[in-house]
Enzyme design. Structure first.
Site, PDB file in Angstrom:
ATOM      1  N   CYS A 257     -11.231  -0.678   2.647  1.00 42.06           N
ATOM      2  CA  CYS A 257     -10.648  -1.141   3.900  1.00 42.06           C
ATOM      3  C   CYS A 257      -9.996   0.039   4.602  1.00 42.06           C
ATOM      4  O   CYS A 257      -9.234   0.793   3.996  1.00 42.06           O
ATOM      5  CB  CYS A 257      -9.617  -2.239   3.646  1.00 42.06           C
TER       6      CYS A 257
ATOM      7  N   ARG B  64       0.800  -1.227   0.000  1.00 40.98           N
ATOM      8  CA  ARG B  64       0.000   0.000   0.000  1.00 40.98           C
ATOM      9  C   ARG B  64       0.833   1.277   0.000  1.00 40.98           C
ATOM     10  O   ARG B  64       0.468   2.265   0.641  1.00 40.98           O
ATOM     11  CB  ARG B  64      -0.997   0.018   1.177  1.00 40.98           C
TER      12      ARG B  64
ATOM     13  N   GLU C 174      -5.024   2.519   6.611  1.00 43.66           N
ATOM     14  CA  GLU C 174      -4.613   2.471   5.199  1.00 43.66           C
ATOM     15  C   GLU C 174      -5.109   3.753   4.514  1.00 43.66           C
ATOM     16  O   GLU C 174      -4.485   4.276   3.597  1.00 43.66           O
ATOM     17  CB  GLU C 174      -5.255   1.236   4.547  1.00 43.66           C
TER      18      GLU C 174
HETATM   19  N1  EPU Z   1     -12.967 -11.681   8.047  1.00 48.48           N
HETATM   20  C1  EPU Z   1     -13.739 -11.816   9.165  1.00 48.48           C
HETATM   21  N2  EPU Z   1     -14.619 -10.812   9.466  1.00 48.48           N
HETATM   22  C2  EPU Z   1     -14.758  -9.705   8.707  1.00 48.48           C
HETATM   23  C3  EPU Z   1     -13.950  -9.569   7.566  1.00 48.48           C
HETATM   24  C4  EPU Z   1     -13.058 -10.577   7.249  1.00 48.48           C
HETATM   25  O1  EPU Z   1     -13.645 -12.793   9.886  1.00 48.48           O
HETATM   26  O2  EPU Z   1     -15.571  -8.848   9.048  1.00 48.48           O
HETATM   27  C5  EPU Z   1     -12.063 -12.763   7.692  1.00 48.48           C
HETATM   28  C6  EPU Z   1     -12.511 -13.453   6.399  1.00 48.48           C
HETATM   29  O3  EPU Z   1     -13.470 -14.426   6.638  1.00 48.48           O
HETATM   30  C7  EPU Z   1     -11.217 -14.015   5.870  1.00 48.48           C
HETATM   31  C8  EPU Z   1     -10.164 -13.027   6.355  1.00 48.48           C
HETATM   32  O4  EPU Z   1     -10.771 -12.281   7.409  1.00 48.48           O
HETATM   33  O5  EPU Z   1     -10.946 -15.263   6.445  1.00 48.48           O
HETATM   34  C9  EPU Z   1      -9.673 -12.087   5.248  1.00 48.48           C
HETATM   35  O6  EPU Z   1     -10.770 -11.341   4.721  1.00 48.48           O
HETATM   36  P1  EPU Z   1     -10.806 -10.817   3.201  1.00 48.48           P
HETATM   37  O7  EPU Z   1     -10.678 -11.970   2.271  1.00 48.48           O
HETATM   38  O8  EPU Z   1     -11.966  -9.921   3.070  1.00 48.48           O
HETATM   39  O9  EPU Z   1      -9.453 -10.024   3.029  1.00 48.48           O
HETATM   40  P2  EPU Z   1      -8.901  -8.780   3.805  1.00 48.48           P
HETATM   41  O10 EPU Z   1      -7.505  -9.093   4.199  1.00 48.48           O
HETATM   42  O11 EPU Z   1      -9.833  -8.322   4.873  1.00 48.48           O
HETATM   43  C10 EPU Z   1      -7.899  -7.648   1.664  1.00 48.48           C
HETATM   44  C11 EPU Z   1      -7.751  -6.217   1.213  1.00 48.48           C
HETATM   45  C12 EPU Z   1      -9.018  -5.747   0.518  1.00 48.48           C
HETATM   46  C13 EPU Z   1      -9.326  -6.679  -0.640  1.00 48.48           C
HETATM   47  C14 EPU Z   1      -9.485  -8.112  -0.086  1.00 48.48           C
HETATM   48  C15 EPU Z   1      -9.799  -9.148  -1.145  1.00 48.48           C
HETATM   49  C16 EPU Z   1      -6.355  -4.972   2.785  1.00 48.48           C
HETATM   50  C17 EPU Z   1      -6.329  -4.076   3.969  1.00 48.48           C
HETATM   51  N3  EPU Z   1      -7.543  -5.372   2.384  1.00 48.48           N
HETATM   52  O12 EPU Z   1      -8.904  -7.655   2.685  1.00 48.48           O
HETATM   53  O13 EPU Z   1      -8.766  -4.444   0.020  1.00 48.48           O
HETATM   54  O14 EPU Z   1     -10.506  -6.279  -1.313  1.00 48.48           O
HETATM   55  O15 EPU Z   1      -8.241  -8.481   0.576  1.00 48.48           O
HETATM   56  O16 EPU Z   1      -8.671  -9.475  -1.883  1.00 48.48           O
HETATM   57  O17 EPU Z   1      -5.293  -5.280   2.231  1.00 48.48           O
HETATM   58  C18 EPU Z   1      -8.944  -2.096   0.354  1.00 48.48           C
HETATM   59  O18 EPU Z   1      -7.718  -2.084   0.263  1.00 48.48           O
HETATM   60  O19 EPU Z   1      -9.632  -1.061   0.466  1.00 48.48           O
HETATM   61  C19 EPU Z   1      -9.604  -3.404   0.360  1.00 48.48           C
HETATM   62  C20 EPU Z   1     -10.884  -3.531   0.643  1.00 48.48           C
END
Ligand code: EPU
Length: 314
Positions: free
Chosen positions: A237, A181, A308
């Site tokens: 996010c 990022r 972020e």
């Molecule tokens: N999870 C929970 N509860 C929640 C949200 C997530 O338990 O409320 C768990 C999910 O079940 C999963 C894990 O956390 O097991 C990861 O969740 P997710 O796949 O949504 O990925 P993330 O790490 O939360 C990242 C990026 C997102 C991107 C997604 C999908 C960051 C900070 N976030 O989210 O990017 O869309 O992967 O690839 O790197 C953004 O940057 O604005 C953003 C939304």
């Protein structure tokens, strides 16, 4: 406060394109933020060059606004000139192939989703990771926007920037340091005279079966719609995922914070790493909720989350 002579120059040069005391809430997806002293949507790279050089020479602060999708402006607003690049600088076009690589040039103000669609329509592979990420090409490069499937670092071949003294410079990806990022180009983005501005970039994509890219795109967008509150007012996010592979969303969720609110700001019930404006939030509500979340997650898991989202203004 801006000097009268500078105000006059701005008015003479940009006429009706200048707006005074423009509410930043109108230009950010969180829909909060106080006024910009002056706001100018530049039509092209030459107008951008003139404005940036003048601001830098006169020591007037300038802030580059792109999609406003990862941005939190405080309620006191922004001093100086906000330069909006998303109304101009939107061109997306193919360049001649270089061996295997199929290059595409995109303006900093181009919508990232328009670029994803352009790739799909041209049978180009490599942009699907960015499907559903709001914002502009310039903003996405600055933030090294990405998902679990990839990030901008993986597709950028070169970047053209404007320096505060009004020169255009081009840098290849091996001169660019991308991290999680973020992005730094030594000697350019660390210029202490002012912020260097991305004007356009070349992205290297590869050949693909158009049907396959399209099918994959549909599936990814569906998944995103289910997992994330895509229609709510948010900045995507809010926190970076902490080092070590844990997800910020998961930690916030496990800390029992889904639905937690301060004023008009709330932690999304769908994805806990989204802070949403439920309609009447002020920046102060979002900042207070951010601190509440950080404190609770730190107390529960010993992890200090870092935003972020870029936080600016007074
Ligand atoms: N999870 C929970 N509860 C929640 C949200 C997530 O338990 O409320 C768990 C999910 O079940 C999963 C894990 O956390 O097991 C990861 O969740 P997710 O796949 O949504 O990925 P993330 O790490 O939360 C990242 C990026 C997102 C991107 C997604 C999908 C960051 C900070 N976030 O989210 O990017 O869309 O992967 O690839 O790197 C953004 O940057 O604005 C953003 C939304």
């Amino acid at each position: 406060m801006m000097k009268t002579a500078f105000q006059q120059w701005l008015q003479d040069r940009f006429g009706e394109q200048v707006r005074w005391n423009e509410p930043m809430a109108a230009h950010t997806t969180l829909r909060v933020g106080g006024p910009a002293e002056a706001y100018v949507a530049v039509a092209d790279a030459e107008a951008l060059r003139e404005l940036v050089a003048k601001c830098a020479a006169e020591n007037v602060p300038y802030f580059i606004l792109a999609g406003g999708t990862n941005l939190l402006v405080r309620d006191g607003g922004l001093a100086g000139v906000v330069i909006d690049v998303k109304k101009g600088l939107k061109d997306i076009r193919r360049l001649p192939a270089r061996e295997e690589a199929l290059p595409v040039a995109a303006g900093a103000g181009a919508n990232l989703q328009a670029l994803c669609r352009f790739a799909i329509e041209n049978g180009l592979d490599g942009m699907n990771f960015a499907l559903g990420i709001p914002g502009t090409v310039g903003g996405a490069i600055t933030m090294n926007a990405g998902t679990a499937r990839g990030d901008m670092a993986g597709v950028v071949a070169s970047i053209r920037l404007l320096t505060p003294d009004g020169r255009f410079v081009e840098r290849g990806k091996n001169e660019t340091r991308f991290d999680y990022r973020g992005m730094v180009i030594p000697g350019v983005t660390d210029d202490r005279r002012g912020q260097a501005v991305i004007v356009d970039a070349v992205l290297e994509l590869s050949a693909a079966d158009p049907e396959e890219v399209r099918t994959e795109a549909d599936a990814l967008l569906q998944e995103r719609l289910l997992m994330q509150p895509t229609s709510a007012w948010s900045a995507g996010c809010f926190f970076k995922n902490p080092p070590g592979g844990e997800s910020a969303g998961r930690l916030i969720d496990q800390a029992g914070l889904k639905g937690q609110s301060v004023g008009g700001a709330a932690v999304s019930e769908r994805h806990a790493n989204f802070i949403i404006n439920t309609g009447q939030a002020r920046a102060a509500d979002i900042l207070a909720l951010m601190e509440l979340v950080r404190t609770k997650v730190a107390d529960t898991f010993g992890v200090m989350l870092e935003p972020e989202v870029r936080i600016v203004g007074e």
